[in-house]
Design an enzyme around this catalytic site. Sequence first.
Site, mmCIF file in Angstrom:
data_model
loop_
_atom_site.group_PDB
_atom_site.id
_atom_site.type_symbol
_atom_site.label_atom_id
_atom_site.label_comp_id
_atom_site.label_asym_id
_atom_site.label_seq_id
_atom_site.Cartn_x
_atom_site.Cartn_y
_atom_site.Cartn_z
ATOM 1 N N CYS A 642 0.808 -1.206 0.000
ATOM 2 C CA CYS A 642 0.000 0.000 0.000
ATOM 3 C C CYS A 642 0.845 1.260 0.000
ATOM 4 O O CYS A 642 0.434 2.283 -0.491
ATOM 5 C CB CYS A 642 -0.931 0.014 1.187
ATOM 6 S SG CYS A 642 -2.317 -1.075 0.907
ATOM 7 N N HIS A 693 -8.806 5.977 -3.486
ATOM 8 C CA HIS A 693 -9.355 6.437 -2.206
ATOM 9 C C HIS A 693 -10.407 7.518 -2.387
ATOM 10 O O HIS A 693 -10.988 7.994 -1.422
ATOM 11 C CB HIS A 693 -8.221 6.905 -1.290
ATOM 12 C CG HIS A 693 -7.206 5.817 -1.069
ATOM 13 N ND1 HIS A 693 -6.118 5.648 -1.904
ATOM 14 C CD2 HIS A 693 -7.145 4.811 -0.173
ATOM 15 C CE1 HIS A 693 -5.424 4.593 -1.494
ATOM 16 N NE2 HIS A 693 -6.021 4.072 -0.455
ATOM 17 N N CYS A 725 -4.879 0.480 -5.452
ATOM 18 C CA CYS A 725 -5.198 -0.447 -4.356
ATOM 19 C C CYS A 725 -6.509 -1.165 -4.699
ATOM 20 O O CYS A 725 -7.060 -0.953 -5.779
ATOM 21 C CB CYS A 725 -5.302 0.314 -3.032
ATOM 22 S SG CYS A 725 -5.209 -0.741 -1.563
HETATM 23 N N1 GLN Z 1 -6.026 -7.501 -2.386
HETATM 24 C C1 GLN Z 1 -6.484 -6.528 -1.440
HETATM 25 C C2 GLN Z 1 -7.661 -5.758 -2.033
HETATM 26 O O1 GLN Z 1 -7.695 -5.617 -3.214
HETATM 27 C C3 GLN Z 1 -5.390 -5.563 -1.085
HETATM 28 C C4 GLN Z 1 -5.834 -4.609 -0.027
HETATM 29 C C5 GLN Z 1 -4.752 -3.703 0.481
HETATM 30 O O2 GLN Z 1 -3.775 -3.462 -0.167
HETATM 31 N N2 GLN Z 1 -4.932 -3.154 1.643
HETATM 32 O O3 GLN Z 1 -8.511 -5.274 -1.308
HETATM 33 ZN ZN ZN Z 2 -3.195 -1.511 -1.115
#
Ligand code: GLN
Ligand code: ZN
Length: 753
Positions: A642, A693, A725
């Site tokens: 992340c 986000h 993400c």
């Molecule tokens: N594979 C997870 C998702 O896609 C990764 C989440 C994360 O990086 N916190 O939600």
């Molecule tokens: Zn992430």
Amino acid sequence: MKNATIGYPRIGEFRELKFAVEKYFKGENSQEDLEAVANGLKEKHWASQKGKVDYISSNDFSFYDNFLDLAILFNLIPRRYQELDLCELDTYFAMARGYQSGECDVKALAMKKWFDTNYHYQVIEIEDDANICLRGSKPFDEYLAARKSGIETKPMIIGPFTLFKLARFTGEKSVDHFVEQTVKAYGEMLERFETLGCVWVQLDEPALVKDLAGDDIELFKSVYEKLLERKGCLKILLQTYFDDVRDCYDQILELDFDGLGLDFVAGSKNRELVINGPYLDKTLFAGVVNGKNIWKNNYNTSLKLLKELEANCKEVVISTSCSLLHVPYTLANEPGLKEGYKRHFAFAKEKLDELLELKQLSASGDLGNEPGYRKNKELFGKRDCVNERVQAEMNNLAPADFRRGDDFDFRAHCQKKYFNLPLLPTTTIGSFPQTGELKRMRSLYRKGKVKQPEYEGYIQGLIRQWIEIQEDIGLDVLVHGEFERNDMVEYFGANLEGYLFSCNGWVQSYGTRAVKPPIIWGDVAWVRPLSCKWISYAQSLSAKPVKGMLTGPVTMLNWSFPREDITSKEMALQLALAIRQEVDCLEKQGIKIIQIDEAALREKLPLKKSRWHDDYLDWAIEAFRLCHSRVAATTQIHTHMCYSEFGDILPEIDAMDADVITFEASRSDMELLKKLREEQFKTAIGPGIYDIHSPRIPPVDELALAINKIKEEVGLEKLWINPDCGLKTRGETETVASLKNMVQTTRETRKNM
Ligand code: GLN
Ligand code: ZN
């Protein structure tokens, strides 16, 4: 010996503060309602400590974040929030979470991890024209409120050094320019406390436990030399935590502090500093009760240590290692946990009993005859937590278990042939939107109101729907969407042996958000497939590769309450063995791309650089490699992180030996990309090309710009295109629209090559 707490959790035993604040945000609660809840909580928390603790803190309460509280206290409100012309409380919340109304759209202050905890603080901004002065009254109000209910507290305030180290200077001016104003403001605060008749004030300076450069030490000295001149008859406690103060212990001794708070749980060198150093002519607040973990204190160890410390200082006060903010409230609300487990744990409220018992025992001349001591000793004998199979597997680990059979280049060559993906392959990070309906179904299923076949059919339906959507969008590597998971750690923990779960073990993560970390009780073992059936179901629906998603061992460990009887390395390796079994299971079922998420790997780097390798990276990397060492050359291993702030550990990230890494890339990341090229980073990369986000749909021209920039820095060969993400918190419409734009832009870029 007396005893003390550094701070108490504030979100409420049943998250009352969270709900009251959220209601206030929605306009369902007035400021008075909110304050009534807050005051009730403060009273309750002081009352819990009364009679057990000698030095109780006040001002440890906060509506959102106690670092942010400094912005109001010392007039550090950036111009963009002042201009909103809101009342004080709303200005505060605007800094915390941004402000939108009509045309007006003001972003929140940035949020960052509080040292090596899972708590986040808001990054205060210091603008060039800031006028730092004493402006707020919260610490005084809280101190007086406690006194009114019969408790003399020691107010706690984050100190000026940590304020300077964590704040962001937004203009040309740096720290030096603000030292004088800041000392004056803190000085006035101390004088005010003195006038009120306060005895002790606690200044929290956790930034002192990081690696300190000469400049830092100079800053610390110059600020406190001046500030301590103004303390009058107040006693000042310099409180540190999370690591040791080896870089500035000498300077601390020279300064006129009355008390020094040290962490003897996480601060590996603190014991040696005190015992072997010169006589400590101050009150030592000895943090022996772990404020970060939920296991019972080992009285024998603590009492021995306290005695040793006492021999070389004026006075010892028994304290917690850090604020109790980082543990849940109480075991009293855990009917689901059997006594046999519970007797080993102490949440915040139970830690107060430990502080009291330690205080009583420290005065005893005959420990062997103290029932409390004997009962405690029993806990540290044998515990029902060993899994023979796991032990045997651990003992049999050999170097080959940590190495893939084929080297990176050979694998890259095989995979290129095998997958035949276009240049700039497109993919996502794993999760797709978790709708209200899905959450309702999950909760009904958990309560037994929806039966397994119906629930599983529902999940399959979502997988089918999203495979179709992804095919339609034209993504190259698909995912199953992670609909079976509520949370990437909890879901895996719940399906592994060795984990325990609390019902109400909430810990504040930031503002109104709390998490419920699972507890690693014993040896962790794989007992049944975790996600295999969902992922292979998804693969059965498409001719394109479906990427299997797993949570990595280091992230599992970092987001749980760990054991204290074995090392982090052992726990990580056990977790890795379990995940390896799941990797094997996926590979056997024809999943050729497997992503092992290490979202939390970067964030738990030790605070001191000298400990990065021995205490963390060495085993963290080993654990990751153990997960995937057995797969075929044509099986492609991805990982995801992340935080992109890993520019300083690039060789280590490469050493994880994944084939592809995707990560969050933000404004400042061109620096990182440059570094990747300069250091000849080997792993293929997918720097997130848009920010998930926010619900905003990134337009095509913006994405094109991002892709072009990235490709100029790192070339085409090793580049993947993906969001930054997982998409589980987003809505369906914006998710589909954003991904369509992403794929369209990628196709156009390919055409122009
Ligand atoms: N594979 C997870 C998702 O896609 C990764 C989440 C994360 O990086 N916190 O939600
Ligand atoms: Zn992430």
